[in-house]
Enzyme design. Structure first.
Site, mmCIF file in Angstrom:
data_model
loop_
_atom_site.group_PDB
_atom_site.id
_atom_site.type_symbol
_atom_site.label_atom_id
_atom_site.label_comp_id
_atom_site.label_asym_id
_atom_site.label_seq_id
_atom_site.Cartn_x
_atom_site.Cartn_y
_atom_site.Cartn_z
ATOM 1 N N ALA A 83 0.817 -1.206 0.000
ATOM 2 C CA ALA A 83 0.000 0.000 0.000
ATOM 3 C C ALA A 83 0.855 1.261 0.000
ATOM 4 C CB ALA A 83 -0.944 -0.001 1.208
ATOM 5 N N CYS A 119 2.644 -12.961 0.432
ATOM 6 C CA CYS A 119 1.894 -14.186 0.145
ATOM 7 C C CYS A 119 2.792 -15.297 -0.402
ATOM 8 C CB CYS A 119 0.781 -13.896 -0.861
ATOM 9 S SG CYS A 119 -0.405 -12.657 -0.311
ATOM 10 N N ASP A 125 -3.011 -3.469 5.179
ATOM 11 C CA ASP A 125 -3.452 -4.350 6.262
ATOM 12 C C ASP A 125 -3.758 -3.632 7.562
ATOM 13 O OD1 ASP A 125 -3.028 -6.310 4.425
ATOM 14 O OD2 ASP A 125 -1.346 -7.271 5.448
ATOM 15 N N TYR A 172 -17.774 -23.584 -21.627
ATOM 16 C CA TYR A 172 -17.811 -25.033 -21.448
ATOM 17 C C TYR A 172 -17.008 -25.728 -22.528
ATOM 18 C CZ TYR A 172 -19.209 -29.809 -22.384
ATOM 19 O OH TYR A 172 -19.172 -31.146 -22.666
ATOM 20 N N TRP A 216 -22.912 -28.621 -17.024
ATOM 21 C CA TRP A 216 -23.370 -27.711 -15.979
ATOM 22 C C TRP A 216 -22.192 -27.470 -15.047
ATOM 23 C CZ3 TRP A 216 -27.818 -24.995 -15.124
ATOM 24 C CH2 TRP A 216 -28.899 -25.268 -15.977
#
Length: 459
Positions: free
Chosen positions: A14, A47, A290, A433, A441
């Site tokens: 940040a 991370c 944070d 798909y 689905w």
């Protein structure tokens, strides 16, 4: 026009994103930028630390996006190993201490950015400060852990806590050849999931050879004659031998400076800002990363959600404001992904207890499908849990645990949450798909269909 001075407290995502964005908008003749960072490193991926520890990332410096020298080359006066220890809001200045020499000095500002980050939760337990006990939040923390691992002959590790950091560090230590025990207070690991979904993570950790002890209340870190951690004790009277202890309990916003200065803090202890990331009630002070709380778009209240994705966006918004432009950060839906072994873990929106705390009435739907067409080679199981508001059918949250391709499916749900979609509307989403990528689905649509049925039956 007189040159203004921007002071940035914190040199990671940040803070340095804000400084860099402000520099793009205003040159050195218009804006002097001074940034203070208490560690050795800037602009790195926290991370990525577990993957460096586990050996998947070869070098520490691979995690660094921009070095202090690179920032200085962009006319940013970056001072590492320097900690800001006091804010004088009335005098518009900060007091900073050189951590190597102990000397202190005041620096005035016209505009101030607080990006002090978060710190690992360290419970007040006997032995918590012993050698060999590590919290992991910064790259300096990661380096200290790596130094311990290289010096330690034993191969037993205890991880306290089973959140994202705890689970990822457990996997990394197994990859380094350690015998790993994870102790956590909950019924299942990954408290960011509902317990039924956390149970799937528990099973995967066991398959990987990680010993996972639920409902374990840690009471003490036992030490040897030299003051090094040797075991972790629990309230059940058990002792778990350890050559290294990693704290994965979580993090809390690092806001002592802000609290002492009287800046507004939220329920989680994070700094409160407006949509432009300006600290509430302050004209020339911004905060991001944070150390702040952000608006949860689903629950409609502020929460502390420490993620690098948010921090970088905060920095861009802040830098635009400081530089004379305009940008906002509207809020988040709480999306996060992780993995343990080959199991992918994802969540967005609210868990059941979040929805209850927010006073929402809801239904749930859980389905198990596959990440590809069932007949396609390598098809892996995926479990999707969906929460929807009982009366309206508005999507409230999604959790996914499964094989390859499971985690990033949560992004579909994140978009749907941000758009305020109902589960009924989600069923009609035109998702891609082909057999190598999903069943006809998609699992998200199957879960939405089941959630629609649950909403209708609950009316």
């Amino acid at each position: 026009m007189a040159t203004e001075r921007l002071v940035v407290v914190g040199g990671d995502a940040a803070g340095m994103s804000a400084a860099s964005q402000a520099r793009r908008l205003k040159g050195p003749a218009e804006l002097e930028i001074v940034a203070f960072e208490r560690g050795h490193f800037t602009s790195y991926s926290a991370c990525g630390i577990p993957y460096w520890v586990g050996g998947r990332v070869a070098e520490r410096d691979d995690l660094i996006a921009r070095t202090p020298e690179e920032h200085r080359a962009r006319d940013i006066d970056l001072r590492t190993r320097t900690e800001v220890v006091e804010l004088d809001l009335a005098g518009s200045r900060v007091r900073a201490r050189d951590l190597d020499t102990g000397s202190e000095s005041w620096t005035g500002y016209d505009k101030l950015v607080l990006a002090t980050g978060a710190r690992p939760v360290r419970p007040r337990l006997p032995g918590i400060g012993a050698h060999g006990v590590h919290g992991i939040q910064t790259l300096d923390d990661g380096q200290r852990l790596m130094d311990t691992l290289r010096r330690t002959e034993g191969r037993r590790a205890v991880v306290v806590g089973a959140g994202y950091i705890g689970v990822e560090m457990a996997e990394s230590l197994v990859e380094r050849g350690y015998e790993v025990t994870v102790l956590h207070r909950g019924a299942q690991p990954m408290a960011t999931l509902d317990p039924d979904m956390g149970g799937l993570v528990h099973s995967a950790m066991n398959r990987m050879g990680i010993r996972t002890v639920s409902r374990a209340e840690v009471t003490k870190i036992l030490t040897d004659a030299e003051g090094r951690a040797r075991a972790v004790a629990t309230s059940a009277g058990e002792e778990y031998e350890a050559d290294v202890v990693v704290l994965g309990i979580g993090v809390e916003p690092r806001t002592a400076l802000a609290r002492t200065a009287g800046l507004p803090l939220g329920p989680s202890g994070g700094i409160l800002t407006d949509l432009s990331m300006r600290v509430r009630g302050q004209e020339n002070i911004w905060a991001g990363g944070d150390c702040v709380e952000v608006l949860d778009l689903v629950a409609g209240r502020t929460r502390h959600i420490p993620l690098g994705t948010h921090a970088n966006k905060h920095g861009q918004v802040i830098g635009s404001g400081v530089g004379g432009g305009y940008a906002t950060f509207p809020g988040v839906v709480g999306t996060a992904v992780s993995k343990v072994c080959d199991l992918e873990i994802a969540r967005t929106g609210l868990r059941e207890r979040d929805a209850l705390e927010a006073g929402l009435r809801f239904v749930t739907a859980t389905i198990t499908s596959t990440n590809t067409a069932g007949y396609y080679p390598g098809a892996a199981e995926m479990t999707v849990k969906m929460l929807a508001e009982r009366r309206t059918g508005r999507l409230l949250g999604v959790q996914i645990v499964g094989g390859a391709g499971a985690a990033k499916r949560v992004d579909i749900a994140a978009v749907a949450l941000t758009a305020g979609m109902t589960v009924d509307a989600m069923v009609s989403l035109d998702l891609g798909y082909a057999p190598p990528f999903s069943p006809v689905w998609d699992p998200i649509l199957v879960a939405a269909r089941k959630a629609v049925a649950a909403v209708r039956s609950a009316v």
